[in-house]
Scaffold this active site. Structure first.
Site, PDB file in Angstrom:
ATOM      1  NE  ARG A   8      -5.918  -0.174  10.928  1.00 33.31           N
ATOM      2  CZ  ARG A   8      -4.854  -0.220  10.473  1.00 33.31           C
ATOM      3  NH1 ARG A   8      -3.965   0.584  10.977  1.00 33.31           N
ATOM      4  NH2 ARG A   8      -4.808  -1.098  10.031  1.00 33.31           N
ATOM      5  CG  MET A  25      10.943  23.579   1.514  1.00 32.95           C
ATOM      6  SD  MET A  25       9.729  24.310   0.471  1.00 32.95           S
ATOM      7  CE  MET A  25       8.672  24.978   2.147  1.00 32.95           C
ATOM      8  CE1 TYR A  71      15.127  31.127   5.971  1.00 37.30           C
ATOM      9  CE2 TYR A  71      15.980  28.539   5.731  1.00 37.30           C
ATOM     10  CZ  TYR A  71      15.209  29.401   5.079  1.00 37.30           C
ATOM     11  OH  TYR A  71      14.663  30.298   3.936  1.00 37.30           O
ATOM     12  CE  LYS A 123      -0.574  -0.783   5.104  1.00 35.41           C
ATOM     13  NZ  LYS A 123      -0.389  -1.356   6.152  1.00 35.41           N
TER      14      LYS A 123
HETATM   15  C1  LIG Z   1      -0.049  -2.240   6.689  1.00 37.94           C
HETATM   16  C2  LIG Z   1      -0.340  -3.409   6.939  1.00 37.94           C
HETATM   17  C3  LIG Z   1       0.191  -4.375   7.361  1.00 37.94           C
HETATM   18  C4  LIG Z   1       1.393  -4.846   6.966  1.00 37.94           C
HETATM   19  O1  LIG Z   1       2.663  -3.854   8.282  1.00 37.94           O
HETATM   20  P1  LIG Z   1       3.881  -3.645   8.400  1.00 37.94           P
HETATM   21  O2  LIG Z   1       3.847  -2.762  10.255  1.00 37.94           O
HETATM   22  O3  LIG Z   1       4.351  -2.498   7.436  1.00 37.94           O
HETATM   23  O4  LIG Z   1       4.595  -4.647   8.481  1.00 37.94           O
HETATM   24  C5  LIG Z   1      -0.573  -5.989   7.494  1.00 37.94           C
HETATM   25  N1  LIG Z   1      -1.518  -6.011   7.906  1.00 37.94           N
HETATM   26  C6  LIG Z   1      -2.676  -4.505   7.499  1.00 37.94           C
HETATM   27  C7  LIG Z   1      -3.927  -4.953   7.355  1.00 37.94           C
HETATM   28  C8  LIG Z   1      -1.887  -3.874   7.063  1.00 37.94           C
HETATM   29  O5  LIG Z   1      -2.903  -2.714   7.333  1.00 37.94           O
END
Ligand SMILES: *Cc1c(COP(=O)(O)O)cnc(C)c1O
Length: 345
Positions: A130, A292, A244, A35
Site C-alpha cells: 500500500r 433515509m 418501504y 484519522k
Molecule cells: C489506520 C491505521 C492504524 C490504526 O489501525 P486500526 O486497525 O484501526 O487499529 C495504524 N497504522 C496505520 C498506518 C493506519 O493507517
C-alpha cells in the site's frame, strides 16, 4: 435548534480501551490513530482525553487533519504524524505545523531533505504494497532525522502467515537507520502479542469500541451509543405492513415506534430485527426497511412509549457489522453529520 439525534460518547470507555491496549503491548508506548476525525467520533475530543490519560503519539492521514489538532498538540506537547506523507503542495503546511510527515516514497524523502529535513517518520513496506519505501531503499534515509520507522500489517486480524513475515521484515531493519523507535501494530496487531509491539503501537478501531479479532473482545468496551427520538407511535393492526416495500407484516396488533434516524445517519439499510434499540430496558427490534431518515421499531415490549421519548442504541460494532455485512471501520466512520456528539465521562 435541537439536533434530532445524539451520538453519546463514553470518554471513560475510550480511556479504558487505550489503557487496556497499552497493557497488551507490554513495554511499548501506545499511540492512537485519530484519522478521519477520530474515526468519526471527533478527533479533538479524543486527543484531549487520551492526552490526559498519558498518550503522547497520534496519527492522522492528512495535513488538514493535522491542522485541526495543532493547538492541542502544542498545548499538551504531543507527537503527531501524518500518514500520507508530503506532497509538494503540502510542504508549507508540513514546515509550519507541529506534525511530522510519514515519508513513504523516494520522492517524498528527497522533497523533505531538499526543504531542510527535520524530524520525520518513515513507512516501510513489508508486504502490504500500500504505502511505504522498499527495505532496499533504506540508504536513502542516511543522515535524515527519523523519529519512527514503521510498517503496517495487512492481515493482523487473521491467523495469516503474512503476519510473521511482515514482523520479521521490520525487525530485520533494526539498527539499520538512525530511527529512534520502530512501530508495527494496529489494534489487531497488538493482539498478536508482544513480538509485534516494537517500541510504539498504533491502535485505532479498538480505542473506539471496535473488536477486530476475538483476542481483544474481553478488553474492549463500547464507546459510542445513539439516542434518537420517537416521532410517532402507532398501533399497526394484524396483517398490515410497515415501511418501504412492505417487507414486515404484523402477525398481531403491534405498537410501533418510528424514530428520527436512518441510513443517511450511517445506520446500515440492512439492519434488521437482530438489532434492537432499548427504552427503559425494554428491547425494541428494528422492523421493516431502514429509510433515509426514519426507522420503525417493534414496541411490543415497551407499550408505554410515546412521541418525544428517547430510545437508545448501544452500538455493538461486531454485531452490527455481522448483521449489515459491513466492516466495523465502515460503520464507525460512516456515522453521519446530523448527530450531536455528546461526551459523557
Ligand atoms: C489506520 C491505521 C492504524 C490504526 O489501525 P486500526 O486497525 O484501526 O487499529 C495504524 N497504522 C496505520 C498506518 C493506519 O493507517
Amino acid at each position: 435548534m435541537v439536533p434530532p439525534a445524539r451520538l453519546t460518547l463514553d470518554g471513560a470507555a475510550l480511556v479504558h480501551n487505550w489503557q487496556a491496549l497499552r497493557g497488551l503491548g507490554g513495554g511499548a508506548a501506545c499511540g492512537a490513530a485519530v484519522k478521519a476525525n477520530g474515526y468519526g467520533l471527533g478527533a479533538g475530543r479524543v486527543v484531549e482525553r487520551l492526552a490526559y490519560a498519558g498518550c503522547r503519539d497520534f496519527f492522522v492521514a492528512t495535513w488538514g487533519e493535522a491542522a485541526a489538532l495543532a493547538d492541542l498538540v502544542l498545548a499538551h506537547d504531543l507527537s503527531l504524524s501524518v500518514l500520507h506523507g508530503v506532497r509538494e503542495r503540502d510542504m508549507s503546511a508540513a514546515r509550519d505545523l507541529p506534525a511530522r510527515p510519514v515519508l513513504s516514497t523516494p520522492e517524498q524523502v528527497a522533497r523533505w531533505r531538499a526543504a531542510g529535513g527535520g524530524a520525520c517518520d518513515v513507512m516501510i513496506d513489508t508486504g502490504m504494497n500500500r504505502l511505504g519505501l522498499a527495505a532496499g531503499d533504506l540508504s536513502l534515509l542516511d543522515g535524515l532525522e527519523v523519529e519512527t520507522l514503521m510498517s503496517h500489517l495487512a492481515c493482523a486480524e487473521e491467523a495469516s502467515e503474512m503476519n510473521g513475515c511482515q514482523r520479521n521484515g521490520l525487525a530485520a531493519l533494526a539498527g539499520r537507520t538512525g530511527a529512534r523507535r520502530m512501530s508495527l501494530a494496529n489494534s489487531a496487531g497488538i493482539a498478536l502479542g508482544p513480538d509485534y509491539a516494537f517500541d510504539l503501537t498504533r491502535p485505532g478501531l479498538a480505542l473506539y469500541g471496535g473488536v477486530p479479532c476475538e483476542g481483544l473482545a474481553p478488553h474492549i468496551r463500547p464507546v459510542a451509543a445513539i439516542e434518537a427520538e420517537v416521532l410517532q407511535r402507532r398501533l399497526v393492526p394484524a396483517g398490515a405492513t410497515v415501511g418501504y416495500n412492505a417487507t414486515w407484516t404484523a402477525s398481531a396488533e403491534t405498537p410501533v415506534a418510528v424514530i428520527n434516524l436512518g441510513y443517511a445517519d450511517g445506520l446500515p439499510r440492512a439492519l434488521g430485527p437482530s438489532v434492537s434499540a432499548t427504552w427503559e430496558g425494554a428491547p425494541m427490534p428494528v422492523i421493516g426497511r431502514v429509510s433515509m431518515d426514519l426507522i420503525a421499531l417493534d414496541a411490543s415490549a415497551a407499550p408505554g412509549i410515546g412521541e418525544g421519548e428517547m430510545v437508545r442504541f448501544d452500538i455493538d460494532l461486531p454485531a452490527w457489522a455481522a448483521a449489515a455485512g459491513r466492516s466495523q471501520y465502515e460503520l464507525l466512520t460512516g456515522l453521519g453529520q446530523r448527530f450531536e456528539r455528546v461526551w459523557r465521562d
